[in-house]
Enzyme design. Sequence first.
Site, PDB file in Angstrom:
ATOM      1  N   ASP A  82       0.848  -1.244   0.018  1.00 28.94           N
ATOM      2  CA  ASP A  82       0.028   0.044   0.024  1.00 28.94           C
ATOM      3  C   ASP A  82       0.739   1.443  -0.035  1.00 28.94           C
ATOM      4  O   ASP A  82       1.776   1.402   0.837  1.00 28.94           O
ATOM      5  CB  ASP A  82      -0.928   0.130   1.395  1.00 28.94           C
ATOM      6  CG  ASP A  82      -1.919   0.868   1.311  1.00 28.94           C
ATOM      7  OD1 ASP A  82      -2.302   1.356  -0.001  1.00 28.94           O
ATOM      8  OD2 ASP A  82      -2.416   1.587   2.245  1.00 28.94           O
ATOM      9  N   HIS A  83       0.519   2.069  -0.887  1.00 31.39           N
ATOM     10  CA  HIS A  83       1.358   3.570  -0.934  1.00 31.39           C
ATOM     11  C   HIS A  83       2.887   3.239  -1.209  1.00 31.39           C
ATOM     12  O   HIS A  83       3.655   3.646  -0.316  1.00 31.39           O
ATOM     13  CB  HIS A  83       1.188   4.265   0.221  1.00 31.39           C
ATOM     14  CG  HIS A  83      -0.240   4.745   0.370  1.00 31.39           C
ATOM     15  ND1 HIS A  83      -0.863   5.956  -0.700  1.00 31.39           N
ATOM     16  CD2 HIS A  83      -1.138   4.656   1.011  1.00 31.39           C
ATOM     17  CE1 HIS A  83      -1.921   6.156  -0.290  1.00 31.39           C
ATOM     18  NE2 HIS A  83      -2.374   5.201   0.803  1.00 31.39           N
ATOM     19  N   ASP A 104       1.935   5.070  -5.704  1.00 32.95           N
ATOM     20  CA  ASP A 104       1.160   6.195  -5.342  1.00 32.95           C
ATOM     21  C   ASP A 104       2.021   7.459  -5.925  1.00 32.95           C
ATOM     22  O   ASP A 104       2.896   7.935  -5.254  1.00 32.95           O
ATOM     23  CB  ASP A 104       0.965   6.504  -3.665  1.00 32.95           C
ATOM     24  CG  ASP A 104       0.288   7.802  -3.500  1.00 32.95           C
ATOM     25  OD1 ASP A 104      -0.150   8.692  -4.360  1.00 32.95           O
ATOM     26  OD2 ASP A 104       0.099   7.917  -2.086  1.00 32.95           O
ATOM     27  N   GLU A 134      -3.212   5.592  -8.285  1.00 32.92           N
ATOM     28  CA  GLU A 134      -4.225   6.622  -7.740  1.00 32.92           C
ATOM     29  C   GLU A 134      -4.226   7.837  -8.613  1.00 32.92           C
ATOM     30  O   GLU A 134      -3.004   8.371  -8.961  1.00 32.92           O
ATOM     31  CB  GLU A 134      -3.555   6.847  -6.302  1.00 32.92           C
ATOM     32  CG  GLU A 134      -4.517   8.052  -5.501  1.00 32.92           C
ATOM     33  CD  GLU A 134      -4.232   8.251  -4.017  1.00 32.92           C
ATOM     34  OE1 GLU A 134      -4.526   9.351  -3.576  1.00 32.92           O
ATOM     35  OE2 GLU A 134      -3.681   7.346  -3.463  1.00 32.92           O
ATOM     36  N   HIS A 174      -7.811  10.015   4.775  1.00 34.51           N
ATOM     37  CA  HIS A 174      -6.855   8.940   5.171  1.00 34.51           C
ATOM     38  C   HIS A 174      -7.061   9.307   6.843  1.00 34.51           C
ATOM     39  O   HIS A 174      -7.327  10.758   7.269  1.00 34.51           O
ATOM     40  CB  HIS A 174      -5.608   8.869   5.230  1.00 34.51           C
ATOM     41  CG  HIS A 174      -5.212   8.528   3.683  1.00 34.51           C
ATOM     42  ND1 HIS A 174      -4.828   9.049   2.496  1.00 34.51           N
ATOM     43  CD2 HIS A 174      -5.138   7.091   3.401  1.00 34.51           C
ATOM     44  CE1 HIS A 174      -4.748   8.279   1.726  1.00 34.51           C
ATOM     45  NE2 HIS A 174      -4.905   7.178   1.798  1.00 34.51           N
ATOM     46  N   ASN A 225     -10.136   0.662   1.375  1.00 41.47           N
ATOM     47  CA  ASN A 225      -9.203   0.541   2.471  1.00 41.47           C
ATOM     48  C   ASN A 225      -9.579   0.956   3.986  1.00 41.47           C
ATOM     49  O   ASN A 225     -10.236   1.963   4.068  1.00 41.47           O
ATOM     50  CB  ASN A 225      -7.944   1.403   2.109  1.00 41.47           C
ATOM     51  CG  ASN A 225      -7.301   0.715   0.890  1.00 41.47           C
ATOM     52  OD1 ASN A 225      -7.582  -0.218   0.285  1.00 41.47           O
ATOM     53  ND2 ASN A 225      -6.161   1.400   0.476  1.00 41.47           N
ATOM     54  N   THR A 228      -7.876   3.033  10.184  1.00 43.27           N
ATOM     55  CA  THR A 228      -8.130   3.790  11.352  1.00 43.27           C
ATOM     56  C   THR A 228      -9.128   2.878  12.361  1.00 43.27           C
ATOM     57  O   THR A 228      -8.864   2.778  13.546  1.00 43.27           O
ATOM     58  CB  THR A 228      -8.530   5.150  11.123  1.00 43.27           C
ATOM     59  OG1 THR A 228      -7.463   5.836  10.394  1.00 43.27           O
ATOM     60  CG2 THR A 228      -8.661   5.849  12.418  1.00 43.27           C
TER      61      THR A 228
END
Length: 275
Positions: A82-83, A104, A134, A174, A225, A228
Amino acid sequence: MTLATLSDVLIPAKAEGYAVAGLVCLGWEDMRAYVAAAEVEGCPVILQAGPSCRAHTPLPILGKMFRHLAEAASVPVVAHLDHGYTFDECREALDAGFTSLMFDGSRKPLQQNIDETAAIAEMAHKAGISCEGEIGFVGYDNGEASAGTDPHEAAQFATATGVDGMAISVGNVHLQTDQSGGLDEGRIAAIQGLTDVPLVIHGGSGVPGEQRRTLARGTNICKFNIGTELRQAFGHALRDAVNSDSDRFDRVQILSETHDPVVAAARKVLQTMKG
């Protein structure tokens, strides 16, 4: 072994009207709980190694952990970067056994984002794995502001890069700690009207559960996704375990008590995405 690529799970999701959860992992305890939750719910799961995870656990170790869990799982498990911010980082993840790379380039000019994402998608596809990109920029709660995805740029991006999943910015942020917001369904419809690629929502914790369910069923959003929301569940469980006895010191015993609460929280997340 049920190790899967991103395309393996997103194509059926798009066809059948549900979404797959990309669950942000920080360590062994949460990733194990996420697979357990997916097995109970009978659905695929995407284990995601983001920047904060990679900051304290090297990619080759994370690849082995994800693949170990996948080998014993009864449901499809995707090992997802991810990222990823550089070609080299994505290459390292591929070499470490990841089955999906998210590059990303969203902070970069459009053409540079397209060119760099296309190169990583080509590398991934040659290796038989998937790539997510993205377009637009998904910001951070109380931090960097978002830049909404332009539908025409999204169509250009999807065609030029060949990505298997496209993350878009449609009101999501995010690190949002509540679900007081919501997504711009008009912008989603406009994007979907110009491209058929599976769509991805980062910052899914801030999206109300009912909207997740509605969008999973009625749009090309195939992946949410979630980080948190599950970090909160883990933190509450860890706090309860530590505070239950001030003399406790055994980390194995303490951490074991996070398992059931995190499984329960992850199951609730997975239930919001079913068709």
